[in-house]
Write a protein that holds these residues in place. Structure first.
Motif, PDB file in Angstrom:
ATOM      1  N   GLU A 138      17.589 -44.953  31.720  1.00 51.26           N
ATOM      2  CA  GLU A 138      18.750 -45.112  30.852  1.00 51.26           C
ATOM      3  C   GLU A 138      20.085 -45.144  31.602  1.00 51.26           C
ATOM      4  O   GLU A 138      21.035 -45.732  31.135  1.00 51.26           O
ATOM      5  CB  GLU A 138      18.773 -43.999  29.796  1.00 51.26           C
ATOM      6  CG  GLU A 138      17.547 -43.979  28.903  1.00 51.26           C
ATOM      7  CD  GLU A 138      17.354 -45.242  28.081  1.00 51.26           C
ATOM      8  OE1 GLU A 138      18.349 -45.900  27.733  1.00 51.26           O
ATOM      9  OE2 GLU A 138      16.194 -45.571  27.782  1.00 51.26           O
ATOM     10  N   ASP A 139      20.158 -44.528  32.755  1.00 48.21           N
ATOM     11  CA  ASP A 139      21.423 -44.489  33.488  1.00 48.21           C
ATOM     12  C   ASP A 139      21.616 -45.682  34.414  1.00 48.21           C
ATOM     13  O   ASP A 139      22.632 -45.777  35.094  1.00 48.21           O
ATOM     14  CB  ASP A 139      21.511 -43.198  34.317  1.00 48.21           C
ATOM     15  CG  ASP A 139      21.566 -41.961  33.432  1.00 48.21           C
ATOM     16  OD1 ASP A 139      21.990 -42.080  32.269  1.00 48.21           O
ATOM     17  OD2 ASP A 139      21.182 -40.885  33.904  1.00 48.21           O
ATOM     18  N   TRP A 140      20.648 -46.584  34.468  1.00 46.83           N
ATOM     19  CA  TRP A 140      20.691 -47.716  35.381  1.00 46.83           C
ATOM     20  C   TRP A 140      20.798 -49.018  34.603  1.00 46.83           C
ATOM     21  O   TRP A 140      20.193 -49.167  33.554  1.00 46.83           O
ATOM     22  CB  TRP A 140      19.416 -47.755  36.225  1.00 46.83           C
ATOM     23  CG  TRP A 140      19.269 -46.575  37.128  1.00 46.83           C
ATOM     24  CD1 TRP A 140      18.791 -45.343  36.797  1.00 46.83           C
ATOM     25  CD2 TRP A 140      19.634 -46.501  38.490  1.00 46.83           C
ATOM     26  NE1 TRP A 140      18.819 -44.517  37.883  1.00 46.83           N
ATOM     27  CE2 TRP A 140      19.329 -45.201  38.953  1.00 46.83           C
ATOM     28  CE3 TRP A 140      20.168 -47.411  39.389  1.00 46.83           C
ATOM     29  CZ2 TRP A 140      19.557 -44.793  40.248  1.00 46.83           C
ATOM     30  CZ3 TRP A 140      20.388 -47.007  40.689  1.00 46.83           C
ATOM     31  CH2 TRP A 140      20.096 -45.708  41.114  1.00 46.83           C
ATOM     32  N   THR A 141      21.559 -49.954  35.127  1.00 44.83           N
ATOM     33  CA  THR A 141      21.598 -51.302  34.562  1.00 44.83           C
ATOM     34  C   THR A 141      21.335 -52.293  35.688  1.00 44.83           C
ATOM     35  O   THR A 141      21.706 -52.058  36.844  1.00 44.83           O
ATOM     36  CB  THR A 141      22.958 -51.624  33.902  1.00 44.83           C
ATOM     37  OG1 THR A 141      23.988 -51.563  34.887  1.00 44.83           O
ATOM     38  CG2 THR A 141      23.259 -50.670  32.762  1.00 44.83           C
TER      39      THR A 141
END
Length: 156
Positions: A138-141
């Motif tokens: 969730e913290d990575w794009t």
């Protein structure tokens, strides 16, 4: 049955890639050709590997993958670029068999991670991956530079 792809499978892999692109709402995005895939999978320095899922003697799915590397773990990982099962073959455990096969390869090869990306609108795939034990990052794009922007960044 899951088996390693051979050069004779290149036309089938490309056809499945095109089916996947249509499913992902990008039917015209595939630029790969059979010679390009043959070189990438079976050339002098292969960039990726593929496995074919067969049922009743016909290819019904594939997974294409390659190794990446984690500086944090000091070990390579296995990155799943594409996983696709034809619509008629879905619900028979083929996707699960492909993931298990790749997980076993990752373990055999000493990989620290097995990773992939999934489109955020593909709720069925996300639910399937969660059921297999995958955790969303969730913290990575994902970031991408391609086309003219890549050429500009390269200073050309």
């Amino acid at each position: 049955m899951i088996r390693a792809a051979t050069p004779a499978d290149v036309p089938v892999i490309l056809a499945l890639v095109r089916e996947l692109a249509a499913f992902e709402r990008e039917p015209d995005a595939v630029k790969a050709t059979e010679p390009m895939l043959a070189a990438a999978l079976f050339g002098e320095r292969p960039a990726a590997e593929a496995v074919i899922a067969e049922a009743d003697g016909a290819a019904v799915g594939f997974a294409l993958f390659f190794h990446n590397f984690s500086t944090w773990t000091g070990r390579r990982g296995l990155y799943l670029e594409d996983l696709y099962v034809t619509p008629a073959a879905r619900g028979r455990g083929i996707g699960k068999a492909l993931l298990r096969h790749l997980a076993a390869l990752a373990v055999e090869r000493g990989c620290a991670r097995f990773e992939w990306s999934v489109l955020d609108w593909n709720a069925d795939a996300i639910a399937f991956y969660r059921a297999m034990g995958a955790v969303g990052m969730e913290d990575w794009t994902v970031q991408r530079i391609d086309g003219a922007a890549l050429t500009r960044l390269a200073g050309r």
